[in-house]
Design an enzyme around this catalytic site. Structure first.
Site, PDB file in Angstrom:
ATOM      1  CG  HIS A   1      -0.401  -0.003   2.531  1.00  0.00           C
ATOM      2  ND1 HIS A   1       0.049   1.136   3.151  1.00  0.00           N
ATOM      3  CD2 HIS A   1      -0.222  -1.009   3.424  1.00  0.00           C
ATOM      4  CE1 HIS A   1       0.486   0.838   4.368  1.00  0.00           C
ATOM      5  NE2 HIS A   1       0.338  -0.450   4.562  1.00  0.00           N
TER       6      HIS A   1
ATOM      7  CG  ASP B   1      -2.650   4.084   2.774  1.00  0.00           C
ATOM      8  OD1 ASP B   1      -2.208   3.012   2.324  1.00  0.00           O
ATOM      9  OD2 ASP B   1      -3.545   4.128   3.637  1.00  0.00           O
TER      10      ASP B   1
ATOM     11  CG  ASP C   1       2.567   0.173   8.106  1.00  0.00           C
ATOM     12  OD1 ASP C   1       2.380  -0.468   7.053  1.00  0.00           O
ATOM     13  OD2 ASP C   1       1.674   0.377   8.937  1.00  0.00           O
TER      14      ASP C   1
ATOM     15  CD  GLU D   1      -3.220  -1.446   5.394  1.00  0.00           C
ATOM     16  OE1 GLU D   1      -3.397  -2.470   6.084  1.00  0.00           O
ATOM     17  OE2 GLU D   1      -2.652  -0.416   5.847  1.00  0.00           O
ATOM     18  CD  GLU D   2      -1.599   2.108   7.652  1.00  0.00           C
ATOM     19  OE1 GLU D   2      -2.333   1.677   8.557  1.00  0.00           O
ATOM     20  OE2 GLU D   2      -0.425   1.745   7.487  1.00  0.00           O
TER      21      GLU D   2
ATOM     22  CD  GLU E   1       0.823  -4.224   5.835  1.00  0.00           C
ATOM     23  OE1 GLU E   1       1.608  -3.660   6.607  1.00  0.00           O
ATOM     24  OE2 GLU E   1      -0.256  -3.730   5.482  1.00  0.00           O
TER      25      GLU E   1
ATOM     26  CG  HIS F   1       0.655   3.019  12.561  1.00  0.00           C
ATOM     27  ND1 HIS F   1      -0.590   2.470  12.778  1.00  0.00           N
ATOM     28  CD2 HIS F   1       0.976   2.705  11.281  1.00  0.00           C
ATOM     29  CE1 HIS F   1      -1.013   1.851  11.683  1.00  0.00           C
ATOM     30  NE2 HIS F   1      -0.053   1.977  10.759  1.00  0.00           N
TER      31      HIS F   1
END
Length: 358
Positions: free
Chosen positions: A74, A76, A100, A130-131, A159, A333
């Site tokens: 992903h 984003d 990530d 995705e997030e 991932e 994150h």
């Protein structure tokens, strides 16, 4: 920080390319500039066919190989937390999305650029959103509207996994345990019935809950049922007539969504339970020949994936899939998110060896 018009130089090594991707901000819902850059870079490669759907970019080889492998990542990130532009300290690259999962995306792009004659046909999927909520997930929209673009015999989701193969993923269910009472003035509380006080029994059941552990394909999955928030009350002088305990059940992939919901209702028998969100897990499928070949090629000891990932979407399509990327899932994150430059290079080298037979 890179400008939105900065072209992607796919001749850069994986670490430098990761830094370039990180410096093109792409918080969920704002991926267009990065999707444009990815599409433009891939269209320069004559051995790939490139398609786009929204801010999702799919590139494929068509060499007539016996099997097709799909690599997905992903574009984003979560919101920026004063952690841009990227910076390097020793072997570590810091910045939003380094783990990530722009390091994984960089590996995808490097392989797309340099593997013109792989031993499998390859599909590279770069997707958005995705997030955030599942309804906006780009891979989900591709599965619903362009499923032929995702056809494959085996998939690797890039991932963050710490350069270790992580099989399957947990399912997740969110529910509200709803408690009701009677509103009254707090000075005359005996005239009311305090809904918040009734949460004591719900919290006791959660505190006493013994989570299950289950082994699937040699991987141990640990379940968890926890309160994540409590809402109740309308003012400081009012006895609340409603309270909601929000719970999240992370369950092993041998349970279906229906079985997970039934379990939560059983735990909170006697209370009103409203399921608000659910997503199925994915069995690891490590007994499949394609997965066995992948494990043999990249090495290491596989482990269970704790958390939900889009391998569940591939599982629903009947495609065995694993999580495998250079990022550290424990750093995702975080404000000080970072990724090892060595891990980026190692993951690229292992995948390259697998896809070339070298």
């Amino acid at each position: 920080m890179s400008s939105p018009n900065t072209p992607l130089d796919l001749s850069l090594d994986g670490g430098a390319l990761t830094a370039l991707l990180v410096d093109l901000p792409s918080v969920s819902g704002d991926e267009q500039a990065l999707a444009d850059a990815v599409e433009a870079a891939l269209r320069e490669l004559p051995h790939l066919t490139v398609d786009r759907f929204g801010n999702n970019v799919v590139a494929r080889t068509d060499l007539g190989r016996a099997e097709r492998v799909l690599l997905a990542g992903h574009l984003d990130t979560v919101p920026i937390a004063d952690n841009l532009p990227s910076r390097v300290e020793g072997d570590l690259l810091y910045g939003c999305g380094t783990s990530d999962m722009k390091s994984g995306v960089a590996v995808q792009l490097r392989l797309a650029a340099t593997l013109a004659e792989p031993n499998h046909d390859l599909t590279f999927v770069f997707y958005d959103c995705e997030e955030i909520e599942a309804s906006r997930n780009g891979l989900g929209r591709l599965a619903a509207e362009r499923p032929d673009w995702l056809a494959a015999d085996f998939a690797v989701l890039m991932e963050p996994s710490g350069a270790v193969v992580e099989g399957g993923c947990q399912g997740t269910l969110r529910a509200d345990v709803v408690l009701t009472g009677t509103r009254a003035h707090s000075a005359r509380s005996w005239l009311g019935d305090n809904a918040v006080h009734k949460a004591v029994e719900v919290l006791r059941r959660l505190s006493d809950y013994a989570p299950r552990r289950v082994v699937i394909d040699g991987l141990e999955y640990r379940e968890g049922l926890n309160a994540t928030r409590i809402d109740g009350g309308v003012a400081g002088n009012v006895i609340p007539d409603e309270c909601r305990v929000h719970v999240n059940f992370r369950y092993a992939p041998d349970r279906s969504e229906e079985e997970a919901a039934a379990h939560v209702h059983e735990v909170f028998a006697g209370f009103e339970v409203t399921v608000t969100d659910t997503a199925p897990g994915a069995l690891p499928g490590l007994d499949r020949p394609a997965a066995q070949a992948f494990l043999a090629a990249v090495g290491g000891e596989p482990r269970a994936k704790f958390g939900w990932t889009d391998v569940a979407r591939f599982s629903a399509l009947g495609i065995p899939a694993v999580n495998y990327g250079p990022g550290d899932p424990n750093l995702a994150h975080k404000r000080d998110e970072h990724c090892s430059l060595t891990a980026i290079a190692e993951v690229e080298a292992r995948l390259r060896a697998w896809l070339t037979g070298a």
